[in-house]
Design a protein around this motif. Structure first.
Motif, PDB file in Angstrom:
ATOM      1  N   ALA A  59      -3.595  12.899  -0.561  1.00 35.30           N
ATOM      2  CA  ALA A  59      -2.302  12.343  -0.955  1.00 35.30           C
ATOM      3  C   ALA A  59      -2.472  10.969  -1.587  1.00 35.30           C
ATOM      4  CB  ALA A  59      -1.393  12.236   0.266  1.00 35.30           C
ATOM      5  N   PRO A  60      -1.787  10.697  -2.699  1.00 31.90           N
ATOM      6  CA  PRO A  60      -1.895   9.378  -3.343  1.00 31.90           C
ATOM      7  C   PRO A  60      -1.089   8.327  -2.594  1.00 31.90           C
ATOM      8  CG  PRO A  60      -0.337  10.753  -4.534  1.00 31.90           C
ATOM      9  CD  PRO A  60      -0.929  11.627  -3.456  1.00 31.90           C
ATOM     10  N   TRP A  61      -1.473   7.061  -2.797  1.00 31.84           N
ATOM     11  CA  TRP A  61      -0.743   5.953  -2.182  1.00 31.84           C
ATOM     12  C   TRP A  61       0.667   5.869  -2.759  1.00 31.84           C
ATOM     13  CZ3 TRP A  61      -0.149   3.118   1.777  1.00 31.84           C
ATOM     14  CH2 TRP A  61       0.460   1.865   1.715  1.00 31.84           C
ATOM     15  N   LYS A  62       0.784   6.065  -4.085  1.00 39.48           N
ATOM     16  CA  LYS A  62       2.088   6.076  -4.741  1.00 39.48           C
ATOM     17  C   LYS A  62       2.391   7.489  -5.216  1.00 39.48           C
ATOM     18  CE  LYS A  62       1.910   1.339  -6.574  1.00 39.48           C
ATOM     19  NZ  LYS A  62       1.925   0.547  -7.843  1.00 39.48           N
ATOM     20  N   PRO A  63       3.379   8.163  -4.645  1.00 39.67           N
ATOM     21  CA  PRO A  63       3.720   9.514  -5.094  1.00 39.67           C
ATOM     22  C   PRO A  63       4.049   9.540  -6.574  1.00 39.67           C
ATOM     23  CG  PRO A  63       4.839   8.989  -3.035  1.00 39.67           C
ATOM     24  CD  PRO A  63       4.212   7.715  -3.515  1.00 39.67           C
TER      25      PRO A  63
END
Length: 351
Positions: free
Chosen positions: A166-170
């Motif tokens: 999962a990315p830090w910023k969606p």
């Protein structure tokens, strides 16, 4: 009267050439080039005749020449992020890399492995150098970090990228991961609570990696759902040695845990050895759970209860998504299963 020219055959002592294929198929070398470069319009019947000629002569287009003509390196980069001073691939990444190769190899793409060491490499310089060398068409990133700036950097460099996890910023970058990112944690807590454990510790991954952060949050939340609090939640690097150190500290406490969940299987195995070296038994005195699903876990004593993460599938999914970004067609579906708890002999009711 002119004698008709017979198709030229390759010399027995040399490799067949594009002209040999063209002669056998009855076409021009340019037509052969168009078929294997995927350019121009060639009828399917002619294209098949050319491919058949190539098969008969065991001829393959020169990869370097194709790269020059198409401005493609026919290579994908993989960056493994590490917070340890000594770079290493790690046992958990072997199936992951195999999954990537299973998609790239049939399409004649190479894989270039790079290891980014936090604190030793300047991140912007590291990735800019990779892009400027033009040795890769796209890149697979791992271990999203808190405050991760790599998505924006990849965009500035014009380098197609896919993140595993999962990315830090969606929305900042294309990514592949099981949904939700903390999958497997709830099942593990339910299993341990169901066995009767009240003092459950979590020796997790690095404090600055997004996935361990999400797992720690899921761990605390699931225990709260059961009306309980964690015995302890510890953030350390993915290292068997660090896992052993933290296990020793937990055992030395006045009220040690009766169950410990570790961030990886190798950490869990190191924890088991530490527990046994202290004269305690797994699972009679302390239950142990790993996280990865390494085959190795089946062969330790006792066999390791673990969360199976299907690393091979993640590798395939990441490679397929990146090739799609590059305009390639990936026909076969790439499943991505949710992590699942595999119960073995390292967990039991507390003493």
């Amino acid at each position: 009267m002119t004698t008709p020219t017979t198709p030229r055959k390759p010399r027995g002592s040399g490799r067949p050439t594009i002209s040999d294929v063209a002669a056998l198929a009855g076409v021009s070398p340019g037509a052969v080039s168009k078929v294997f470069n995927g350019t121009g319009r060639i009828s399917e019947a002619t294209a098949e005749r050319i491919r058949e000629a190539a098969r008969k002569l065991s001829w393959r287009p020169n990869a370097a020449a194709i790269a020059l003509r198409t401005a493609r390196a026919q290579a994908i980069g993989l960056v493994l992020s590490s917070d340890t001073k000594v770079p290493g691939v790690g046992a958990g990444n072997m199936d992951f890399i195999s999954g990537i190769e299973s998609v790239l190899s049939p399409r004649e793409y190479g894989l270039l492995l790079n290891i980014f060491i936090s604190g030793q490499h300047d991140e912007n310089h590291f990735y800019r150098t990779l892009a400027e060398r033009q040795r890769m068409d796209g890149i697979i990133l791992t271990n999203s970090m808190v405050g991760d700036t790599r998505p924006e950097l990849m965009s500035r460099l014009g380098l197609p990228a896919v993140l595993v996890g999962a990315p830090w910023k969606p929305g900042a970058i294309e990514y592949v991961d099981a949904d939700p990112p903390g999958a497997g944690i709830a099942e593990t807590v339910d299993h341990l609570v169901g066995l009767g454990h009240e003092r459950i510790a979590f020796v997790s991954g690095p404090k600055d990696f997004v996935l361990p952060v999400l797992r720690r949050e899921a761990f605390v939340q699931r225990l709260a759902d059961h009306g309980r609090q964690p015995h302890s939640v510890i953030a350390v690097e993915y290292s068997p040695a660090r896992a052993a150190e933290e296990t020793t500290a937990l055992l030395a406490g006045a009220n040690p845990p009766t169950a410990i969940l570790y961030g990886t299987d190798t950490m869990a195995i190191a924890g088991m050895r530490t527990i046994q070296a202290a004269g305690l038994r797994v699972p009679d005195d302390i239950s142990v759970v790993g996280f990865e699903g390494l085959t190795l876990g089946e062969w330790v004593d006792p066999p390791l209860t673990t969360v199976q993460r299907f690393a091979f599938q993640r590798g395939r999914a990441a490679a397929a998504k990146l090739l799609t970004l590059l305009g390639e067609t990936v026909e076969e579906p790439v499943p991505l299963e949710r992590p699942a708890l595999v119960v073995r002999g390292s967990t039991a009711p507390p003493p």
